[in-house]
Enzyme design. Structure first.
Site, PDB file in Angstrom:
ATOM      1  N   PHE A   1      -3.812  42.349   8.735  1.00 31.41           N
ATOM      2  CA  PHE A   1      -5.230  42.024   8.808  1.00 31.41           C
ATOM      3  C   PHE A   1      -5.473  41.177  10.058  1.00 31.41           C
ATOM      4  O   PHE A   1      -4.616  40.372  10.436  1.00 31.41           O
ATOM      5  CB  PHE A   1      -5.624  41.265   7.540  1.00 31.41           C
ATOM      6  CG  PHE A   1      -7.083  40.951   7.421  1.00 31.41           C
ATOM      7  CD1 PHE A   1      -7.998  41.934   7.071  1.00 31.41           C
ATOM      8  CD2 PHE A   1      -7.560  39.668   7.651  1.00 31.41           C
ATOM      9  CE1 PHE A   1      -9.347  41.644   6.955  1.00 31.41           C
ATOM     10  CE2 PHE A   1      -8.906  39.361   7.539  1.00 31.41           C
ATOM     11  CZ  PHE A   1      -9.804  40.354   7.196  1.00 31.41           C
TER      12      PHE A   1
ATOM     13  N   ALA B   1      -6.763  38.473  10.967  1.00 34.48           N
ATOM     14  CA  ALA B   1      -6.595  37.020  10.957  1.00 34.48           C
ATOM     15  C   ALA B   1      -5.149  36.579  10.769  1.00 34.48           C
ATOM     16  O   ALA B   1      -4.856  35.381  10.883  1.00 34.48           O
ATOM     17  CB  ALA B   1      -7.461  36.407   9.852  1.00 34.48           C
ATOM     18  N   LYS B   2      -4.239  37.499  10.486  1.00 33.88           N
ATOM     19  CA  LYS B   2      -2.843  37.121  10.266  1.00 33.88           C
ATOM     20  C   LYS B   2      -2.181  36.703  11.582  1.00 33.88           C
ATOM     21  O   LYS B   2      -2.643  37.068  12.663  1.00 33.88           O
ATOM     22  CB  LYS B   2      -2.067  38.290   9.656  1.00 33.88           C
ATOM     23  CG  LYS B   2      -2.664  38.839   8.370  1.00 33.88           C
ATOM     24  CD  LYS B   2      -2.689  37.826   7.244  1.00 33.88           C
ATOM     25  CE  LYS B   2      -3.228  38.452   5.969  1.00 33.88           C
ATOM     26  NZ  LYS B   2      -3.323  37.493   4.852  1.00 33.88           N
ATOM     27  N   PRO B   3      -1.066  35.963  11.490  1.00 32.57           N
ATOM     28  CA  PRO B   3      -0.360  35.593  12.727  1.00 32.57           C
ATOM     29  C   PRO B   3      -0.023  36.803  13.605  1.00 32.57           C
ATOM     30  O   PRO B   3      -0.100  36.716  14.832  1.00 32.57           O
ATOM     31  CB  PRO B   3       0.896  34.893  12.198  1.00 32.57           C
ATOM     32  CG  PRO B   3       0.447  34.258  10.921  1.00 32.57           C
ATOM     33  CD  PRO B   3      -0.496  35.264  10.314  1.00 32.57           C
TER      34      PRO B   3
END
Length: 360
Positions: free
Chosen positions: A181, A183-185
């Site tokens: 997704f 927003a993940k790292p």
């Protein structure tokens, strides 16, 4: 100011991302293009496992790992109530029952010492969640699983790139699932995910499951899903992988600076001495959370709450099992801006506004 700044990241890797997308547009293989196989090989190598299966989301990655084990109606899967709905949702969608075990209040991850008491003859898997970027105590959880002959699935949606006792997230259990997704790292520009395993038979089963259970065109040996990662997202992830280690190091620097400045004012994240974190979120605990959020908002500082309602207090997954630590955390946690490109001046604004807010 943004909670997560993807635009600055894009500007850094714009030429690589644009070139990757252009290459996909040129060859036109938008599904199962060559970038998928390249990405799977790189991700598997990074995690230290034999097999990676790219999937359309982290949620589908969880679903496919459970399906690969044949989990279904009447089965139980031990997991944590302090996580995103997808963890329990996929268990429930298969007709199985999530059995919730409370968290370690220091790390927010499932308390390994409580797991054994929750095992029954119907337990078919243990699914710890590596929350906020730090892995659960996988050595202890794996030992419990091995003792009882129960497979372990790491829900690593927030922890790809982290380590625990020298093992990387997604490479520390029989199965693991992560999310890409945005927003993940490590995130793509839409939905995406991957499943990992050291077991070749499980990997082959997951590859079939993600493509409608096909063994060959129009030959279906099982019921599956449409869970393929599209090639465009793979191209984006390949570009982001080139700077991922540097971004993880930057996240650690931001977290260290936060903790140094805030530890006397709020409860800052606790890192197990055996672990590293990718700080998918920088999550603190505060009293009077809504008042603090309002003060931060007035100062132009974004914040978020992950997660305000434990899973077993959600109607579709309701269970009256006692979870005092999860409930206490749900009332107090607050995530503040965290990303690799948070410059010191902006971070100082966050620190100053937060300290002022908690002193009111």
């Amino acid at each position: 100011m943004q909670l997560i700044d993807l635009q600055t990241q894009y500007r850094r890797i714009k030429s690589e991302v644009d070139a990757g997308i252009h290459a996909v547009l040129e060859h036109g293989r938008y599904v199962n293009g060559p970038e998928i196989e390249t990405l799977e090989a790189r991700l598997a190598e990074y995690a230290g496992v034999s097999h990676c299966v790219a999937l359309s989301s982290g949620t589908d990655a969880l679903l496919v790992t459970l399906m690969a084990l044949g989990i279904g109606r009447g089965d139980e899967v031990i997991t944590t109530p302090f996580t995103f709905i997808a963890t329990g949702e996929m268990i429930g969608l298969l007709g199985a029952t999530p059995v919730f075990v409370d968290i370690d209040p220091a790390t927010y991850n499932i308390d390994a010492a409580r797991i054994e008491a929750a095992i029954t003859e119907r337990t078919k898997a243990i699914m710890p969640v590596s929350l906020f970027g730090q892995m659960a105590d996988m050595p202890a959880i794996n030992a419990i699983g091995e003792h009882h002959g129960i497979p372990v699935i790491e829900d690593a949606a927030q922890s790809f790139g982290a380590t625990f006792a020298g093992q990387r997230s997604c490479g520390a259990s029989l199965l693991a699932a992560t999310s890409f997704f945005p927003a993940k790292p490590l995130g793509c520009y839409g939905d995406g995910g991957a499943a990992f395993t050291t077991d070749g038979a499980l990997a082959e089963r997951m590859r079939q499951l993600r493509n409608h259970g096909q063994t060959a065109p129009y030959q279906h040996s099982m019921l599956g899903i449409n869970g393929r990662l599209d090639t465009m997202q793979a191209a984006v992830l390949l570009a982001k992988l080139d700077v991922f280690d540097d971004e993880v190091a930057r996240r650690e620097q931001v977290a260290t600076r936060y903790s140094s400045a805030l530890s006397e004012h709020v409860t800052t994240p606790a890192l197990d001495e055996r672990a590293t974190s990718v700080y998918a979120q920088y999550t603190i605990q505060v009293d009077n959370r809504e008042a603090v959020r309002s003060a931060l908002d007035a100062a132009g500082i974004p914040s978020a709450v992950y997660y305000p309602v434990p899973l077993n207090r959600q109607p579709p997954l309701y269970s009256d099992v006692p979870i005092p630590e999860s409930e206490a955390a749900a009332e107090r946690v607050l995530s503040i801006p965290m990303h690799p490109y948070l410059d010191p001046a902006d971070q100082d604004r966050v620190i100053e506004a937060l300290i002022a807010a908690v002193k009111k």
